[in-house]
Design an enzyme around this catalytic site. Structure first.
Site, mmCIF file in Angstrom:
data_model
loop_
_atom_site.group_PDB
_atom_site.id
_atom_site.type_symbol
_atom_site.label_atom_id
_atom_site.label_comp_id
_atom_site.label_asym_id
_atom_site.label_seq_id
_atom_site.Cartn_x
_atom_site.Cartn_y
_atom_site.Cartn_z
ATOM 1 N N THR A 221 0.858 -1.193 0.000
ATOM 2 C CA THR A 221 0.000 0.000 0.000
ATOM 3 C C THR A 221 0.893 1.241 0.000
ATOM 4 O OG1 THR A 221 -0.239 0.015 2.408
ATOM 5 C CG2 THR A 221 -1.909 -1.187 1.162
ATOM 6 N N ASP A 253 -5.923 -0.875 7.576
ATOM 7 C CA ASP A 253 -6.787 -1.952 8.096
ATOM 8 C C ASP A 253 -8.037 -2.099 7.238
ATOM 9 O OD1 ASP A 253 -4.940 -2.067 10.121
ATOM 10 O OD2 ASP A 253 -6.113 -0.801 11.473
HETATM 11 P P1 ATP Z 1 -2.394 3.187 8.553
HETATM 12 O O1 ATP Z 1 -1.207 2.684 9.328
HETATM 13 O O2 ATP Z 1 -2.683 4.654 8.759
HETATM 14 O O3 ATP Z 1 -3.608 2.344 8.674
HETATM 15 P P2 ATP Z 1 -0.958 2.221 6.247
HETATM 16 O O4 ATP Z 1 0.375 2.903 6.180
HETATM 17 O O5 ATP Z 1 -0.985 0.811 6.699
HETATM 18 O O6 ATP Z 1 -2.002 3.117 7.026
HETATM 19 P P3 ATP Z 1 -1.566 3.334 3.697
HETATM 20 O O7 ATP Z 1 -0.627 2.839 2.659
HETATM 21 O O8 ATP Z 1 -1.356 4.696 4.245
HETATM 22 O O9 ATP Z 1 -1.638 2.220 4.832
HETATM 23 O O10 ATP Z 1 -3.075 3.301 3.150
HETATM 24 C C1 ATP Z 1 -3.719 2.093 2.826
HETATM 25 C C2 ATP Z 1 -4.622 2.302 1.643
HETATM 26 O O11 ATP Z 1 -5.652 3.242 2.013
HETATM 27 C C3 ATP Z 1 -3.973 2.924 0.421
HETATM 28 O O12 ATP Z 1 -3.318 1.951 -0.360
HETATM 29 C C4 ATP Z 1 -5.175 3.551 -0.268
HETATM 30 O O13 ATP Z 1 -5.926 2.534 -0.919
HETATM 31 C C5 ATP Z 1 -5.991 4.066 0.917
HETATM 32 N N1 ATP Z 1 -5.663 5.454 1.269
HETATM 33 C C6 ATP Z 1 -4.847 5.871 2.269
HETATM 34 N N2 ATP Z 1 -4.775 7.215 2.301
HETATM 35 C C7 ATP Z 1 -5.600 7.659 1.318
HETATM 36 C C8 ATP Z 1 -5.983 8.958 0.829
HETATM 37 N N3 ATP Z 1 -5.522 10.066 1.398
HETATM 38 N N4 ATP Z 1 -6.847 9.011 -0.214
HETATM 39 C C9 ATP Z 1 -7.345 7.884 -0.792
HETATM 40 N N5 ATP Z 1 -7.023 6.639 -0.372
HETATM 41 C C10 ATP Z 1 -6.162 6.525 0.654
HETATM 42 O O1 RIB Z 2 -4.147 0.810 12.250
HETATM 43 C C1 RIB Z 2 -4.819 1.605 13.190
HETATM 44 C C2 RIB Z 2 -4.825 0.929 14.517
HETATM 45 O O2 RIB Z 2 -3.497 0.807 14.954
HETATM 46 C C3 RIB Z 2 -5.554 1.731 15.577
HETATM 47 O O3 RIB Z 2 -6.889 1.335 15.689
HETATM 48 C C4 RIB Z 2 -4.737 1.471 16.831
HETATM 49 O O4 RIB Z 2 -5.412 0.699 17.754
HETATM 50 C C5 RIB Z 2 -3.483 0.741 16.345
HETATM 51 O O5 RIB Z 2 -3.493 -0.589 16.679
#
Ligand code: ATP
Ligand code: RIB
Length: 307
Positions: A221, A253
């Protein structure tokens, strides 16, 4: 439609929004507070359930008041609580979540509590569930040896393992061996492979490093840039949708839960990724964690409106 299991973390999110994220030593006056169920495993399971998946959560809470935060939402949503375990001597996991109200970005500090206390017996008790399921989703927010045991057992049961490598910590070859699909973000992909993922070429190299360890499908992602997918010999970037993000907590998630749901519906990996990309785009327009996961109707309406 086939069945799925999410084995993973349950954390109570204490979320506050403010004009910017605090720097070390700084106190910021915030504008909004909400306490609700979260934790990567729980968020993924709720996202999958709300998207229409037949999914069971295996999680562990403390013997305390905060445990009702998760159990309450599960009952309200009609989710199966029979595989929710209680730790005798550890509290329910808890997270302090700070959200920047201008950018939607967050900062999270977790006290993991009961999530780190899964025993061999806890895992062994999941065997019948894995035997009846086609996919199990894992993250790195529970004790590592429990995850490794689930992965081995899932392989024995013919249940495909999807590993979301979040929050980042090193992943052993024992863990990757039985893993069918990995879903790191860019930072986690670099941590696992040593390759900085900056473009399609570097993403392909990182994917090849996972494939060399026996992982069949690699989904990286890329936040607001979308998702890289390498499966069935095809490698590509699926761009994110343009939305006004208000809270990216649980974006990964929501993506993972939606991916799990689409796979149980028999969608090929690429199509499942496109569905998950849309569900995650809707999620970031909502405030909160598990309670903010979109319904299937919302995602279908979003896709129809943006076709
Ligand atoms: P987090 O730890 O905040 O849950 P992450 O780092 O595991 O996030 P990201 O790569 O930031 O995951 O986001 C996961 C997916 O969510 C992206 O691949 C995209 O599909 C969607 N997404 C995240 N941010 C955006 C945004 N600003 N606009 C549209 N889609 C988004
Ligand atoms: O990915 C988001 C989650 O990370 C939050 O809900 C927090 O509980 C942490 O585990």
């Amino acid at each position: 439609m086939s069945k799925a299991v999410v084995f993973g973390s349950c954390v109570v999110d204490m979320m506050a929004r403010g004009p910017h994220l605090p720097t070390p030593g700084e106190t910021v006056k915030g504008s909004y507070f909400h306490m609700g169920p979260g934790g990567k495993g729980f968020n993924q399971c709720v996202a999958a359930h709300r998207a229409g998946c037949d999914v069971t959560m295996v999680g562990k809470l403390g013997d305390d008041e905060l445990s009702s935060v998760h159990l309450g939402l599960m009952r309200r949503l009609g989710m199966d609580t029979s595989h929710m375990l209680t730790a005798a001597d550890a509290p329910t996991g808890c997270a302090l979540v700070a959200v920047d109200e201008n950018t939607g970005q967050n900062q999270i500090l977790i006290a993991t509590g009961a999530n780190m206390t899964f025993t061999q017996e806890d895992v062994e008790a999941c065997r019948p569930l894995l035997e009846q399921s086609d996919y199990v989703m894992l993250q790195l927010e529970v004790n590592q040896e429990a995850n490794e045991q689930v992965a081995r057992m899932a392989e024995e049961c013919g249940c495909k393992v999807i590993l979301n490598t979040a929050p980042w910590s090193p992943v052993s070859d024992e863990m990757l061996g039985p893993t069918w699909m990995v879903t790191p973000n860019e930072v986690e992909a670099e941590g696992a492979t040593g390759i900085a993922v900056t473009d399609l070429e570097s993403a392909c190299k990182a994917a090849d490093a996972f494939h060399a360890k026996g992982v069949e499908a690699v989904v990286i992602t890329l936040g607001s840039r979308g998702v890289f997918v390498s499966a069935a010999g095809k490698q590509q970037i699926v761009p994110a949708w343009h939305v006004d993000a208000v809270d990216t907590t649980g974006a990964g998630d929501s993506f993972n839960g939606a991916l799990l749901c689409a796979l149980t519906e028999g969608k090929p990996v690429e199509e499942a990724v496109r569905f998950a990309n849309a569900l995650a785009a809707v999620k970031v327009t909502h405030l909160g964690s598990a309670e903010a996961m979109p319904t299937r109707e919302e995602v279908d309406a979003f896709l129809a409106a943006n076709a």
